[in-house]
Each structure stands twice: as C-alpha cells, then as structure tokens.
Design a protein around this motif. Structure first.
Motif, PDB file in Angstrom:
ATOM      1  N   ARG A  51     -10.652   2.352   3.900  1.00 49.26           N
ATOM      2  CA  ARG A  51     -10.887   1.807   2.556  1.00 49.26           C
ATOM      3  C   ARG A  51     -10.880   2.921   1.498  1.00 49.26           C
ATOM      4  O   ARG A  51     -11.743   3.006   0.626  1.00 49.26           O
ATOM      5  CB  ARG A  51     -12.191   1.026   2.512  1.00 49.26           C
ATOM      6  N   TYR A  52      -9.918   3.787   1.609  1.00 48.34           N
ATOM      7  CA  TYR A  52      -9.691   4.879   0.666  1.00 48.34           C
ATOM      8  C   TYR A  52      -8.205   5.256   0.787  1.00 48.34           C
ATOM      9  O   TYR A  52      -7.549   4.935   1.773  1.00 48.34           O
ATOM     10  CB  TYR A  52     -10.587   6.087   0.988  1.00 48.34           C
ATOM     11  N   ALA A 101      -3.351 -12.952  12.476  1.00 45.30           N
ATOM     12  CA  ALA A 101      -4.184 -14.053  11.983  1.00 45.30           C
ATOM     13  C   ALA A 101      -4.428 -13.853  10.496  1.00 45.30           C
ATOM     14  O   ALA A 101      -4.878 -12.787  10.065  1.00 45.30           O
ATOM     15  CB  ALA A 101      -5.505 -14.107  12.740  1.00 45.30           C
ATOM     16  N   GLN A 102      -4.154 -14.885   9.711  1.00 44.40           N
ATOM     17  CA  GLN A 102      -4.218 -14.810   8.250  1.00 44.40           C
ATOM     18  C   GLN A 102      -5.561 -15.320   7.735  1.00 44.40           C
ATOM     19  O   GLN A 102      -5.983 -16.419   8.067  1.00 44.40           O
ATOM     20  CB  GLN A 102      -3.097 -15.648   7.631  1.00 44.40           C
ATOM     21  N   PRO A 103      -6.229 -14.522   6.877  1.00 42.78           N
ATOM     22  CA  PRO A 103      -7.470 -15.009   6.262  1.00 42.78           C
ATOM     23  C   PRO A 103      -7.168 -15.952   5.108  1.00 42.78           C
ATOM     24  O   PRO A 103      -6.060 -15.952   4.562  1.00 42.78           O
ATOM     25  CB  PRO A 103      -8.114 -13.721   5.749  1.00 42.78           C
ATOM     26  N   ASP A 104      -8.156 -16.738   4.727  1.00 45.48           N
ATOM     27  CA  ASP A 104      -7.998 -17.600   3.560  1.00 45.48           C
ATOM     28  C   ASP A 104      -7.976 -16.780   2.279  1.00 45.48           C
ATOM     29  O   ASP A 104      -7.260 -17.095   1.331  1.00 45.48           O
ATOM     30  CB  ASP A 104      -9.131 -18.630   3.493  1.00 45.48           C
ATOM     31  N   ASN A 105      -8.785 -15.722   2.245  1.00 49.28           N
ATOM     32  CA  ASN A 105      -8.766 -14.837   1.081  1.00 49.28           C
ATOM     33  C   ASN A 105      -9.349 -13.483   1.459  1.00 49.28           C
ATOM     34  O   ASN A 105     -10.075 -13.343   2.433  1.00 49.28           O
ATOM     35  CB  ASN A 105      -9.533 -15.450  -0.098  1.00 49.28           C
ATOM     36  N   GLY A 106      -9.005 -12.475   0.649  1.00 50.93           N
ATOM     37  CA  GLY A 106      -9.514 -11.123   0.864  1.00 50.93           C
ATOM     38  C   GLY A 106      -8.664 -10.326   1.828  1.00 50.93           C
ATOM     39  O   GLY A 106      -7.742 -10.838   2.474  1.00 50.93           O
ATOM     40  N   GLY A 107      -8.989  -9.035   1.926  1.00 52.67           N
ATOM     41  CA  GLY A 107      -8.326  -8.158   2.877  1.00 52.67           C
ATOM     42  C   GLY A 107      -6.959  -7.669   2.453  1.00 52.67           C
ATOM     43  O   GLY A 107      -6.153  -7.259   3.296  1.00 52.67           O
ATOM     44  N   GLU A 108      -6.667  -7.670   1.155  1.00 57.79           N
ATOM     45  CA  GLU A 108      -5.371  -7.152   0.703  1.00 57.79           C
ATOM     46  C   GLU A 108      -5.276  -5.650   1.006  1.00 57.79           C
ATOM     47  O   GLU A 108      -6.283  -4.952   1.150  1.00 57.79           O
ATOM     48  CB  GLU A 108      -5.212  -7.373  -0.810  1.00 57.79           C
ATOM     49  N   THR A 109      -4.039  -5.155   1.080  1.00 51.27           N
ATOM     50  CA  THR A 109      -3.795  -3.727   1.245  1.00 51.27           C
ATOM     51  C   THR A 109      -3.032  -3.210   0.040  1.00 51.27           C
ATOM     52  O   THR A 109      -2.057  -3.827  -0.387  1.00 51.27           O
ATOM     53  CB  THR A 109      -3.007  -3.442   2.532  1.00 51.27           C
ATOM     54  N   LEU A 110      -3.494  -2.083  -0.506  1.00 48.89           N
ATOM     55  CA  LEU A 110      -2.844  -1.456  -1.651  1.00 48.89           C
ATOM     56  C   LEU A 110      -1.958  -0.316  -1.181  1.00 48.89           C
ATOM     57  O   LEU A 110      -2.343   0.440  -0.271  1.00 48.89           O
ATOM     58  CB  LEU A 110      -3.890  -0.918  -2.633  1.00 48.89           C
ATOM     59  N   PHE A 111      -0.795  -0.188  -1.798  1.00 44.82           N
ATOM     60  CA  PHE A 111       0.141   0.890  -1.485  1.00 44.82           C
ATOM     61  C   PHE A 111       0.496   1.633  -2.768  1.00 44.82           C
ATOM     62  O   PHE A 111       0.714   1.011  -3.811  1.00 44.82           O
ATOM     63  CB  PHE A 111       1.409   0.328  -0.841  1.00 44.82           C
ATOM     64  N   GLY A 170      -1.536  -0.127 -12.683  1.00 45.13           N
ATOM     65  CA  GLY A 170      -0.127  -0.446 -12.523  1.00 45.13           C
ATOM     66  C   GLY A 170       0.614   0.368 -11.493  1.00 45.13           C
ATOM     67  O   GLY A 170       1.811   0.137 -11.266  1.00 45.13           O
ATOM     68  N   ALA A 171      -0.069   1.318 -10.834  1.00 44.43           N
ATOM     69  CA  ALA A 171       0.631   2.200  -9.911  1.00 44.43           C
ATOM     70  C   ALA A 171       0.737   1.633  -8.500  1.00 44.43           C
ATOM     71  O   ALA A 171       1.603   2.053  -7.730  1.00 44.43           O
ATOM     72  CB  ALA A 171      -0.066   3.560  -9.853  1.00 44.43           C
ATOM     73  N   ALA A 172      -0.135   0.693  -8.141  1.00 38.35           N
ATOM     74  CA  ALA A 172      -0.195   0.214  -6.760  1.00 38.35           C
ATOM     75  C   ALA A 172       0.507  -1.130  -6.585  1.00 38.35           C
ATOM     76  O   ALA A 172       0.441  -2.003  -7.454  1.00 38.35           O
ATOM     77  CB  ALA A 172      -1.640   0.099  -6.298  1.00 38.35           C
ATOM     78  N   TYR A 173       1.150  -1.265  -5.429  1.00 43.95           N
ATOM     79  CA  TYR A 173       1.616  -2.570  -4.969  1.00 43.95           C
ATOM     80  C   TYR A 173       0.494  -3.167  -4.133  1.00 43.95           C
ATOM     81  O   TYR A 173       0.001  -2.533  -3.188  1.00 43.95           O
ATOM     82  CB  TYR A 173       2.888  -2.441  -4.140  1.00 43.95           C
ATOM     83  N   VAL A 174       0.077  -4.378  -4.458  1.00 40.93           N
ATOM     84  CA  VAL A 174      -0.992  -5.073  -3.729  1.00 40.93           C
ATOM     85  C   VAL A 174      -0.349  -6.087  -2.791  1.00 40.93           C
ATOM     86  O   VAL A 174       0.293  -7.038  -3.249  1.00 40.93           O
ATOM     87  CB  VAL A 174      -1.967  -5.771  -4.698  1.00 40.93           C
TER      88      VAL A 174
END
Length: 256
Positions: free
Chosen positions: A94-95, A116-126, A204-208
């Motif tokens: 988480r950093y 397995a897909q959650p209903d919400n949360g757990g996105e990854t930023l790149f 604006g720098a990250a792809y979520v």
C-alpha cells in the motif's frame, strides 16, 4: 489482437485477445507493446493457475516462492494476495513500489490475474516512472542523478535508472522498503522520501485500475510503479501474481 493506447501517456488496453491460445505473432505483439507502453490491461480472460503460469512464461522465466510463501503449494510460481487472511496475503504494497526491488537483481515484470472480484474497493494505482523523472524541474535533476538508494535489507539501486532494454531514465524508488540514500543523513532521506511520494502521487499522474473478474494486468517494473489501496475483509477479492526473474526476462538480463 489489438493494442489501444490509454490517454495517460503510458499503458494500453489489449483487445480481442485469448491468453490461453497465443500465437507467435500475439507473443511478439505483447512483448513489443509492454516495452512501448509499460502497462497492459487485458479483460475477460479465463485462466486456471496452470494457464496463468503458461501465459506468464511468454515474458520469461518465472520466480518461484517457498512453500506457504506464495500460498498455492502446487503452483510455487504464483503469489496470491486477497482481502481475507485465509485466502492469501493481505495488506500488501500500500505504497508506491516496483515488485522485487529488494532483490540485488530486481524483478523486471509483474503479471496479475483477478480470480474473485469484490463489489467495491481494492483498486490498484499505477504511475509512469519515466514520466515522473521527465516531469521533475530541469534544475532538480542534477541533484538526484547518481544517487544510490539503500533498501532496508542493504540492497542498493540507482534512484535514476536506465531501463535495461530502452535505456530511458526513470525514477526507481520503493517508498515502503527504502531505508536511506548513500551519503544522506536520515533527515535528508526522509525529506526526499516525502517529496518523491508526493511527486508520484501528484494529481492526474496515476492510472487507477478497477478490477473485474478475469482481468490480467502486466507491468514493466522498471517503467511503472504501483500502489495497492485498502479493501475490507467484508469484500471478497483474490488476485494471483506471477513475476519474471531478472536473468530470464525476454529482453535480456535485467541489469540496472
């Protein structure tokens, strides 16, 4: 198979692909696209653990994990992360970081598959590390060119590294595991760490990436850093990750 660039300046969507039946043209296209875009997103795949291993091997030799370390005893090439402790590793990464930067020969490529897909949360930023370096003020670059970071396990890497295949410079920094910079006082290092974390997190720098079941995401760890976001144990998510060894990557030995 079609490659469609994102509007972020890095990353691409791979469309009309079946990762269980790749032709040599497909393999060549994926390899070329990864070096060009740094991040590939492929939706709607159906991979067994064995299928993920086979697909991942088109990028090189896979790292393996000790019994229990990766969570899947029969597939030591897969490192499983999850929202629930009984199903995989939780609270991981988480950093801002690139996988395997704690190794003397750093891990060049990571590949994730959502089981397995959650209903919400757990996105990854790149975040694009090449652009992160380019976006620094020109007068600041001489001050960081040549700096050597120290991981907490003693491993050293250049802060500004050149990609082993493209030779383009990028900011290579693990916010969580880096413990110092050669020649810096602890206070100087903490100020730099804070500054770099803010720079990678700039608006604006990250792809979520919002995960869907069947997603495959492939990252060039020398071009792109990533950061996990929190997910509740009330949500059900399982994410399987494979990684490529430094001495087995398709573009040649990954020396930085």
């Amino acid at each position: 198979m079609k490659i469609r660039a994102m509007n972020m300046g890095f990353g691409a969507h791979v469309e009309e692909a079946d990762l269980t039946a790749l032709t040599q043209d497909d393999v060549d296209g994926l390899r070329t696209a990864l070096l060009e875009h740094g991040l590939l997103v492929i939706r709607n795949q159906k991979l067994s653990p064995a299928g993920q291993v086979r697909m991942s091997e088109v990028f090189g030799t896979l790292e393996t994990f000790a019994p229990g370390e990766g969570q899947l005893a029969e597939y030591p090439q897969i490192f499983r992360v999850a929202s629930r402790p009984a199903e995989g590793h939780t609270n991981v990464g988480r950093y801002w970081h690139s996988d395997g930067s704690f190794r003397a020969e750093a891990t060049p490529i990571s590949i994730w598959y959502l089981v397995a897909q959650p209903d919400n949360g757990g996105e990854t930023l790149f975040a694009d590390l090449r652009e992160a370096y380019t976006a620094l003020p020109d007068e600041r670059k001489p001050a960081i060119d040549g700096l050597i970071t120290l991981h907490r396990n003693g491993i050293k890497h250049p802060l500004v590294m050149r990609h082993p295949a493209t030779r383009e410079p990028s900011l290579y920094f693990n916010v969580g595991l880096t413990g110092g910079v050669v020649g810096y006082t602890p206070e100087q290092f903490m100020a730099l760490r804070t500054d770099l974390n803010e720079h990678l997190s700039r608006a604006g720098a990250a792809y979520v990436h919002h995960w869907r079941e069947g997603d495959v995401v492939i990252a060039d760890n020398f071009r792109v850093a990533h950061r996990a976001t929190p997910i509740s144990v009330d949500q059900h998510r399982i994410l399987d990750r494979t990684t490529i060894q430094a001495d087995g990557v398709y573009w040649g030995k990954a020396q930085i």
